[in-house]
Motif scaffolding. Structure first.
Motif, short mmCIF file in Angstrom:
data_model
loop_
_atom_site.label_atom_id
_atom_site.label_comp_id
_atom_site.label_asym_id
_atom_site.label_seq_id
_atom_site.Cartn_x
_atom_site.Cartn_y
_atom_site.Cartn_z
N LEU A 165 9.41 2.49 4.73
CA LEU A 165 10.30 1.82 3.78
C LEU A 165 11.47 1.14 4.50
N VAL A 166 11.94 1.78 5.57
CA VAL A 166 13.02 1.17 6.36
C VAL A 166 12.50 -0.10 7.02
N ARG A 211 18.78 -3.29 -2.79
CA ARG A 211 17.38 -2.95 -3.04
C ARG A 211 17.20 -1.44 -3.06
N ILE A 212 16.32 -1.00 -3.92
CA ILE A 212 15.96 0.42 -3.93
C ILE A 212 14.51 0.53 -3.50
N TYR A 213 14.25 1.32 -2.49
CA TYR A 213 12.88 1.60 -2.06
C TYR A 213 12.58 3.06 -2.36
N PHE A 214 11.38 3.32 -2.85
CA PHE A 214 11.09 4.72 -3.15
C PHE A 214 9.66 5.07 -2.78
N CYS A 215 9.48 6.33 -2.43
CA CYS A 215 8.14 6.86 -2.18
C CYS A 215 7.74 7.67 -3.39
N PRO A 216 6.67 7.25 -4.08
CA PRO A 216 6.24 7.96 -5.28
C PRO A 216 5.22 9.07 -4.97
N HIS A 217 4.95 9.28 -3.69
CA HIS A 217 3.85 10.19 -3.31
C HIS A 217 4.29 11.64 -3.20
N SER A 229 2.96 6.99 4.64
CA SER A 229 3.91 6.68 5.71
C SER A 229 5.29 6.34 5.16
N CYS A 230 5.42 6.40 3.83
CA CYS A 230 6.71 5.99 3.27
C CYS A 230 7.64 7.15 2.93
N ARG A 231 7.07 8.34 2.75
CA ARG A 231 7.94 9.47 2.44
C ARG A 231 8.83 9.79 3.64
N GLU A 253 0.83 -1.21 0.00
CA GLU A 253 0.00 0.00 0.00
C GLU A 253 0.86 1.25 0.00
N ASP A 254 1.83 1.23 0.90
CA ASP A 254 2.63 2.44 1.04
C ASP A 254 4.04 2.19 0.55
#
Ligand SMILES: [Zn+2]
Length: 396
Positions: A295-296, A274-280, A287-289, A173-174
């Protein structure tokens, strides 16, 4: 059967050969995949795919593109060998390597009469099918009849992987890892990680960077990341990409820019786990930005990370705040924004001139046996940690 060297060719050559074969009335079928640890399921699938056409062409994902969506430790087998094995199968006529994440480009070039997808294929959207249909072909889905997955094989071979290393599909979701539609294998061994911001920390920050050709590594970035790898740290990138929500660029541009980064890091032998990103966007309330910690937390779960011995490095105070909230050591790099945003009042454990300096500091701390800061919980702990830090500084 032709020798493998006649079957495994650059994509342009395969395209040319297929054009010629199509002109002579042959029906071209195309499919693709990573084909990491080839198993009976692959062989059976390709045999049935071959029965639907006159010439079966297989696109094999390059190592960089597999890493983008399958994550840590994958592929197990390097691209040339995977392609070589696929080419060795009697059902396969031509094989090429490709670096895109999706098949749209392959289908534009090849214009196959048949685009054959495996039954468990979960690529979202129908863009690829649209491309093939536009060129007068059709997309078919072949069910998987011998259900073996490479992930299963790895799990059985390793034996010790936890049962909750269940296959995960679909974006959460996030926030999303670059692996939204594939399987993950959780490493059995817990390890520390270095969490890195991307723009302004690894590469030169330009506003809403999304053109791969503009990606430029910062001095010391490759050397520093390599040092962290040598020290046994996993390499995880966590990046805010609000430009996606703002419509400045597409996710695809983001992936392409990441691939340019992989290429730039190759000479240093650096592999990003791994690359994690917040697209928002800034005001989407996700909660990911960063400094959100989703993301952590996700990285910790998926990569089996020891956050208390991990390090968060970035050029903004939101990076430091993310690291603080998750109990990591924090390092500010004097590149990019160099902490000038001042959004969060976090004192980093160290201020480094660049990633190479950051790695040097962490290595020295490990050598001298200086303790890692206690996991930070709330303000009081932060104060204690700052005191500890000033004590350490006084020692130098
Ligand atoms: Zn977000």
């Amino acid at each position: 059967m032709s020798p493998i060297s006649d079957k495994f060719l650059p994509r342009d050559d395969v395209v040319r050969i297929c054009r010629d074969l199509q002109a002579r009335g042959r029906r071209i079928g195309f499919t693709s995949g990573a084909f990491d640890l080839i198993h009976a399921g692959h062989a059976d699938f390709l045999e049935r795919a071959r029965a639907l056409c006159d010439v079966l062409v297989v696109g094999v994902n390059t190592d960089d593109s597999v890493r983008q969506y399958k994550g840590s430790g994958r592929p197990v087998v390097p691209e040339d060998r995977r392609a070589h094995l696929v080419a060795a199968l009697e059902s396969v006529d031509y094989v090429f390597l490709f670096e895109e994440r999706r098949n749209a480009r392959n289908l534009e070039l090849l214009k196959p009469q048949l685009y054959i997808k495996a039954g468990d294929y979960t690529e979202s959207g129908l863009t690829s099918s649209e491309v093939v249909e536009r060129h007068g072909g059709e997309a078919v889905i072949l069910p998987i009849e011998i259900a073996t997955s490479t992930t299963d094989l790895i799990r059985r071979a390793c034996g010790s992987l936890s049962p909750d290393a269940a296959e995960k599909t679909g974006p959460s979701e996030d926030g999303q890892s670059a692996g939204e539609f594939c399987f993950d294998v959780r490493p059995a061994k817990t390890a520390p990680a270095v969490f890195l911001d991307r723009d302004g920390t690894i590469n030169v920050e330009t506003e809403y960077l999304h053109e791969p050709e503009r990606l430029e590594l910062l001095p010391g970035a490759g050397e520093g990341m390599r040092r962290f790898m040598d020290m046994g740290y996993r390499i995880v990138v966590v990046t805010n990409q609000a430009g996606i929500a703002l419509g400045y660029f597409a996710k695809e541009d983001f992936y392409k820019t990441n691939r340019a980064m992989f290429r730039a890091l190759k000479p240093f032998g650096v592999v990003i786990d791994r690359i994690y990103f917040c697209p928002h966007g800034l005001n989407d309330g996700c909660s990911c930005r960063k400094p959100g910690t989703a993301l952590v937390e996700r990285a910790r779960e998926e990569l089996n990370l020891d956050l208390a011995h991990s390090v968060f490095i970035g050029d903004r105070t939101s990076d430091l705040e993310t690291g603080r909230r998750t109990g990591m050591t924090t390092i500010l790099v004097r590149t990019g924004a160099a902490g000038s945003d001042g959004e969060y009042g976090v004192e980093p454990d160290y201020v480094a001139s660049d990633l190479s300096d950051a790695a040097r500091w962490v290595l020295e701390r490990e050598r001298t046996g200086a303790p890692f800061p206690e996991p930070v919980r709330g303000k009081r702990a932060l104060t204690q940690r700052l005191v500890a830090k000033s004590i350490r500084k006084g020692k130098r």
